[in-house]
Design a protein around this motif. Structure first.
Motif, short mmCIF file in Angstrom:
data_model
loop_
_atom_site.label_atom_id
_atom_site.label_comp_id
_atom_site.label_asym_id
_atom_site.label_seq_id
_atom_site.Cartn_x
_atom_site.Cartn_y
_atom_site.Cartn_z
N LYS A 87 0.37 -0.34 11.46
CA LYS A 87 1.27 -1.16 12.27
C LYS A 87 1.60 -0.47 13.59
O LYS A 87 1.62 -1.10 14.65
CB LYS A 87 2.55 -1.47 11.49
CG LYS A 87 2.34 -2.44 10.35
CD LYS A 87 3.64 -2.77 9.65
CE LYS A 87 3.41 -3.76 8.51
NZ LYS A 87 4.66 -4.09 7.79
N TYR A 130 -9.62 -5.03 16.29
CA TYR A 130 -10.43 -5.80 15.35
C TYR A 130 -10.45 -5.12 13.97
O TYR A 130 -10.27 -5.77 12.94
CB TYR A 130 -11.86 -5.94 15.90
CG TYR A 130 -12.89 -6.31 14.86
CD1 TYR A 130 -12.98 -7.60 14.34
CD2 TYR A 130 -13.77 -5.33 14.37
CE1 TYR A 130 -13.91 -7.92 13.37
CE2 TYR A 130 -14.71 -5.64 13.41
CZ TYR A 130 -14.78 -6.94 12.90
OH TYR A 130 -15.70 -7.24 11.93
N TYR A 180 -6.73 -5.21 12.37
CA TYR A 180 -6.32 -6.53 11.89
C TYR A 180 -7.21 -7.03 10.75
O TYR A 180 -6.84 -7.93 10.02
CB TYR A 180 -6.35 -7.54 13.04
CG TYR A 180 -5.06 -7.57 13.83
CD1 TYR A 180 -3.84 -7.86 13.21
CD2 TYR A 180 -5.07 -7.31 15.20
CE1 TYR A 180 -2.67 -7.89 13.95
CE2 TYR A 180 -3.89 -7.33 15.94
CZ TYR A 180 -2.70 -7.63 15.30
OH TYR A 180 -1.53 -7.65 16.01
N ILE A 194 -5.32 -6.96 7.52
CA ILE A 194 -4.04 -7.66 7.33
C ILE A 194 -4.02 -9.08 7.90
O ILE A 194 -3.24 -9.92 7.45
CB ILE A 194 -2.88 -6.84 7.96
CG1 ILE A 194 -3.14 -6.62 9.46
CG2 ILE A 194 -2.66 -5.55 7.22
CD1 ILE A 194 -1.97 -5.95 10.17
N ASN A 195 -4.86 -9.35 8.89
CA ASN A 195 -4.82 -10.68 9.52
C ASN A 195 -6.22 -11.02 10.03
O ASN A 195 -6.60 -10.67 11.15
CB ASN A 195 -3.81 -10.67 10.68
CG ASN A 195 -3.55 -12.06 11.22
OD1 ASN A 195 -4.44 -12.91 11.25
ND2 ASN A 195 -2.33 -12.29 11.68
N ASN A 196 -6.97 -11.70 9.20
CA ASN A 196 -8.36 -11.99 9.51
C ASN A 196 -8.51 -12.86 10.77
O ASN A 196 -9.46 -12.72 11.53
CB ASN A 196 -9.03 -12.67 8.32
CG ASN A 196 -10.53 -12.72 8.48
OD1 ASN A 196 -11.17 -11.70 8.75
ND2 ASN A 196 -11.11 -13.90 8.32
N GLU A 197 -7.54 -13.75 10.99
CA GLU A 197 -7.60 -14.65 12.14
C GLU A 197 -7.55 -13.87 13.45
O GLU A 197 -8.33 -14.10 14.38
CB GLU A 197 -6.43 -15.64 12.07
CG GLU A 197 -6.55 -16.79 13.05
CD GLU A 197 -5.43 -17.81 12.87
OE1 GLU A 197 -4.95 -18.31 13.89
OE2 GLU A 197 -5.06 -18.08 11.71
N LYS A 198 -6.62 -12.89 13.53
CA LYS A 198 -6.52 -12.06 14.74
C LYS A 198 -7.73 -11.16 14.89
O LYS A 198 -8.19 -10.88 16.00
CB LYS A 198 -5.24 -11.23 14.71
CG LYS A 198 -3.99 -12.04 15.00
CD LYS A 198 -2.82 -11.14 15.32
CE LYS A 198 -1.60 -11.94 15.77
NZ LYS A 198 -0.48 -11.09 16.17
#
Length: 880
Positions: free
Chosen positions: A610, A637, A640, A643-647
């Motif tokens: 983070k 890339y 993320y 934790i956040n595949n979209e980002k």
């Protein structure tokens, strides 16, 4: 008559004593005399000294309750383990002297048998005293003598126990185990002897890490010993062994046994037994009220005064586990305030406080407390290296945070309007005045205290008469110095027309007035004067009014600041702010570089994803240089992705669209790529070529690699390598420019410090090189096109032949790189210029050589200049 009888009795008694003193006669009187004299005279005094020495050892020994306790309380320093070390305690030396005296003067060895039944005691004391002096081999000799010469002695088991203790000190654990097990199998041993044998066995098993066998032996020792201190120690060790073997319930019971011994146990065992039990407390489901009551009771007990550090530590751990971090820090500090001799406990306190600040992301405090942790943590402790490594990482974090904060603060203040800058620095100056006022008051109080102490000293009984007889207050007799000299220079500057009463009045103290203004604003806010001024708050003003107020404010501020110290003037700070856009841009570049390094540390070393994301995203919103954008996208890339595949996909798309030819895009498009090829592997492959002198080959690759790994952590190293290649192929000017580029692009890199040193010292020295230095030897130089190994093979062979036939070891041949497309074949080591010319003519005319190439003659010193500056044309023009 009575006198005659007394005389006869004294004569007979004297004769009997003289006869009894003989160690060669085996009769009752002799045996009784020497036995009694040995026991109640020599050995008694030796035993008194021995007990004092053992008490000293126990008093100076500090148990490490954080590790498995040794069964014997005896501290061994590395220097004391060496044979023949200096005696540390005179009591053991005295005990050894007494034991030696008993053996030498009272031994009755008649017919191969010892008739004095105290001599085995003497040898036992002799061995013990040597053992406590850490002279282990002489000690073993004494114990072995008892075992071999007195096999029926009642001290034979004690002699064997002490001999095996010596074996443990000499790291012969298996030998000690075998010897003691053989004794236990062959004979029936009971009581304290059995307890001592099993205590040594247990220690041997612990050293060999056979903890289950050690556990069994400690149980027997605990059961058989009659000594209260030993019983408590063995019970505590039993609890520690249960903990090591993960029998937590049994460990809790063992520690409770120690606590239940109450005054029969030394206080240290009881307190640490409470601590060990507390570490097993269920902080989620346990009875916290009872837990607190127990700790409060321990704190209130005056007998536990020297253990308050341990108790406060445990309370701090409780709050730490409960998430009450401020209370935890408070109790850790109380523990540190009450710290006794337990250095590891101090290290634990500092480390735990650093962990709390780490969770709060206060890395400056983390660094401070980790520094303190290492001060108290022994280097041999297994936690030392990880802690030191973490400190090094946190130090880098703090360094980059300071760079970011410094740059951002300057940039943000520089962008403020003039009025905002004034208000910003007014607030800072107000705080500065308050802190200066506090410091001044403290200095004044110290000065007043010094004066009061001086007065008290002047009028004390011992000095009063002297003070009356001297006019000078600082008068001293002879060379003696005054005890409390008066400080003549005042620490607080006051105006000449103000007295003590005026300086304390509110409106005569500028600092107090400034603080009053701040307090007024906090309470009432910015309000406008009116009939009912308390309720008329300042609302939004139009731009004209703001501009007028700003001008008025600037004028009034300048008027108010007349005569003040520079640090109390807003202009002092505002004038130092950078005004050129170029300077602000460089600060932003520096801050972005620090953010990238910070993100890399959080991602790779601390695994704080983070924080890493925050650092990398901050780069993108602060106008980064182009070379930072691509690696920042790629790091985001990766981060993320978990934790956040979209980002993650969004940053992947940015790489593909904005940098389609990059290695990252190639990897995404499944273009043929070797997974084994990394920045590290390619750097070291190129570095190897440079080390081998393959500068031209390396030069063909370096630019492509710099582009390929733009933004990588190793990019700075690639640039340094390029500088080295440039120096060899293009000369000093290219080398200097390449180094300056590294300093500019990587101001905080590890390499930059070394390069800065090269630029400041080495480069000027090389630039000062000129033709015409005093020559030592001369060279024949043939300029050839590269490659020349085939075209000039014949020339090189003939020059080598000449060098060999000349018989001069200084004459050598080399094929040197000059630049990208030229080499120089050089015949070195010719004694002078005339000889060089003769050598060339010889090589040209002699039938064995017939060299057709034309060289030029140059001193070795000038040849160095040519190679450094790549200015052979200048030299050739000069000699024409």
């Amino acid at each position: 008559m009575k006198n005659k009888q007394l005389k006869h009795l004294l004569t007979i008694g004297s004769i009997a004593i003289l006869l009894a003193c003989s160690t060669k006669k085996d009769n009752y009187i002799n045996r009784k005399w020497h036995s009694t004299n040995t026991k109640y005279n020599v050995l008694y005094n030796g035993d008194v000294a021995m007990q004092k020495g053992i008490a000293d050892v126990k008093a100076t020994y500090s148990d490490d309750f954080w590790d498995l306790l040794p069964l014997e309380r005896m501290q061994i320093m590395p220097t004391e383990q060496k044979e023949g070390a200096v005696t540390k305690n005179a009591n053991f030396d005295r005990a050894e002297t007494k034991a030696t005296k008993a053996i030498q003067k009272h031994s009755m060895n008649i017919g191969g048998y010892e008739k004095n039944n105290q001599i085995d005691e003497s040898y036992l004391m002799l061995g013990k005293s040597r053992y406590y002096e850490h002279r282990y081999l002489p000690a073993m000799e004494a114990f072995n003598y008892i075992l071999y010469k007195y096999p029926t002695s009642n001290n034979v088991y004690q002699a064997q126990v002490w001999r095996e203790k010596v074996n443990l000190k000499l790291e012969n654990e298996q030998l000690a185990i075998n010897n003691l097990n053989r004794t236990l199998k062959g004979q029936k041993v009971t009581g304290q002897d059995l307890a001592d044998i099993h205590s040594v066995l247990a220690q041997a098993y612990i050293k060999k890490n056979v903890l289950d066998s050690a556990l069994a032996s400690v149980k027997i020792s605990k059961k058989e010993t009659k000594l209260k201190e030993e019983k408590a120690r063995y019970t505590f060790i039993l609890g520690q062994l249960y903990e090591k073997l993960n029998y937590s319930d049994s460990a809790f019971v063992a520690y409770q046994e120690v606590i239940d011994l109450k005054r029969k146990s030394p206080r240290s065992y009881t307190i640490y037994a409470h601590l060990k039990q507390a570490t097993q407390f269920d902080f989620e489901k346990g009875d916290t009220v009872a837990f607190h009551k127990n700790l409060d009771k321990l704190l209130e007990n005056i007998e536990n005064k020297s253990f308050r550090d341990v108790i406060h530590h445990q309370r701090a751990v409780f709050y730490d586990k409960k998430g009450k971090e401020n209370l935890a820090i408070s109790n850790y500090n109380k523990s540190l305030k009450n710290i006794s001799t337990d250095k590891y406990l101090a290290a634990l306190n500092y480390r735990n406080i650093s962990d709390i600040y780490y969770r709060k992301e206060n890395f400056h405090s983390v660094k401070k407390y980790l520094d303190s942790t290492l001060v108290y943590l022994p280097e041999k402790n297994k936690a030392f290296k990880p802690t030191k490594k973490k400190l090094e990482v946190i130090t880098d974090v703090v360094k980059y945070l300071d760079i970011i904060n410094h740059s951002d603060s300057i940039i943000s203040v520089s962008k403020m309007a003039a009025s905002e800058k004034i208000k910003f620095y007014q607030k800072y100056i107000a705080k500065l005045k308050i802190s200066d006022s506090i410091a001044a008051k403290k200095a004044a109080d110290d000065l007043a205290l010094s004066k009061n102490n001086l007065k008290a000293d002047m009028f004390s009984g011992e000095n009063f008469s002297d003070n009356l007889s001297t006019n000078d207050k600082n008068y001293t007799a002879g060379n003696a110095k005054p005890k409390n000299p008066v400080v003549k220079t005042p620490l607080v500057k006051q105006s000449s027309n103000s007295d003590d009463l005026q300086s304390n009045f509110y409106f005569y103290n500028a600092v107090t007035v400034a603080q009053g203004k701040i307090n007024f604003k906090k309470k009432w806010g910015d309000i406008k004067y009116g009939d009912n001024w308390k309720s008329i708050a300042v609302t939004n003003q139009n731009q004209t009014e703001n501009a007028e107020e700003e001008t008025d404010e600037e004028t009034s501020v300048k008027t108010e600041e007349v005569g003040l110290e520079p640090k109390y003037k807003t202009s002092f700070y505002i004038d130092q702010l950078p005004k050129e856009a170029k300077v602000l841009d460089s600060l932003n570049i520096e801050a972005n570089y620090a953010r990238f390094q910070l993100g890399a540390i959080f991602k790779e070393k601390l695994k704080e994803n983070k924080l890493a994301i925050t650092s990398f995203e901050d780069i993108l919103v602060n106008k980064p240089e182009n070379k930072l954008v691509l690696p920042t996208y790629y790091n985001l890339y990766l981060l993320y992705g978990a934790i956040n595949n979209e980002k993650a996909l969004a940053y992947k798309q940015k790489i593909l669209s904005e940098y389609p030819e990059s290695r990252y895009a190639s990897a995404f498009n499944n273009t043929t790529i070797n997974a084994d090829i990394t920045a590290d592997s390619e750097f070291y492959a190129l570095y190897t070529k440079v080390e081998k002198g393959l500068f031209r080959e390396a030069n063909l690759e370096i630019d492509a690699l710099l582009k390929k790994y733009d933004g990588d952590e190793l990019n700075a190293k690639f640039d340094v390598l390029k500088a080295k290649i440039s120096a060899r192929l293009f000369g000093l000017s290219a080398y200097k420019m390449a180094l300056q580029k590294v300093v500019k692009n990587y101001p905080k890199a590890e390499e930059t410090k070394k390069i800065a040193s090269i630029l400041s010292s080495d480069i000027p020295a090389l630039e000062s090189l000129k033709f015409g230095a005093t020559p030592k030897t001369y060279n024949l130089v043939f300029i050839t096109n590269y490659p020349n190994e085939l075209s000039h093979k014949n020339l090189i062979e003939k020059l080598n032949k000449y060098a060999k036939e000349s018989g001069d070891n200084k004459v050598k041949v080399s094929n040197d790189i000059y630049n990208v497309d030229k080499n120089m074949i050089v015949l070195h080591g010719i004694i002078n210029k005339a000889t060089a010319a003769s050598v060339y003519n010889y090589l040209k005319e002699h039938k064995d050589y017939k060299i057709k190439d034309t060289p030029f003659i140059i001193s070795n010193e000038d040849y160095k200049v040519v190679q450094v500056k790549k200015n052979v044309e200048e030299y050739l023009a000069q000699i024409k």
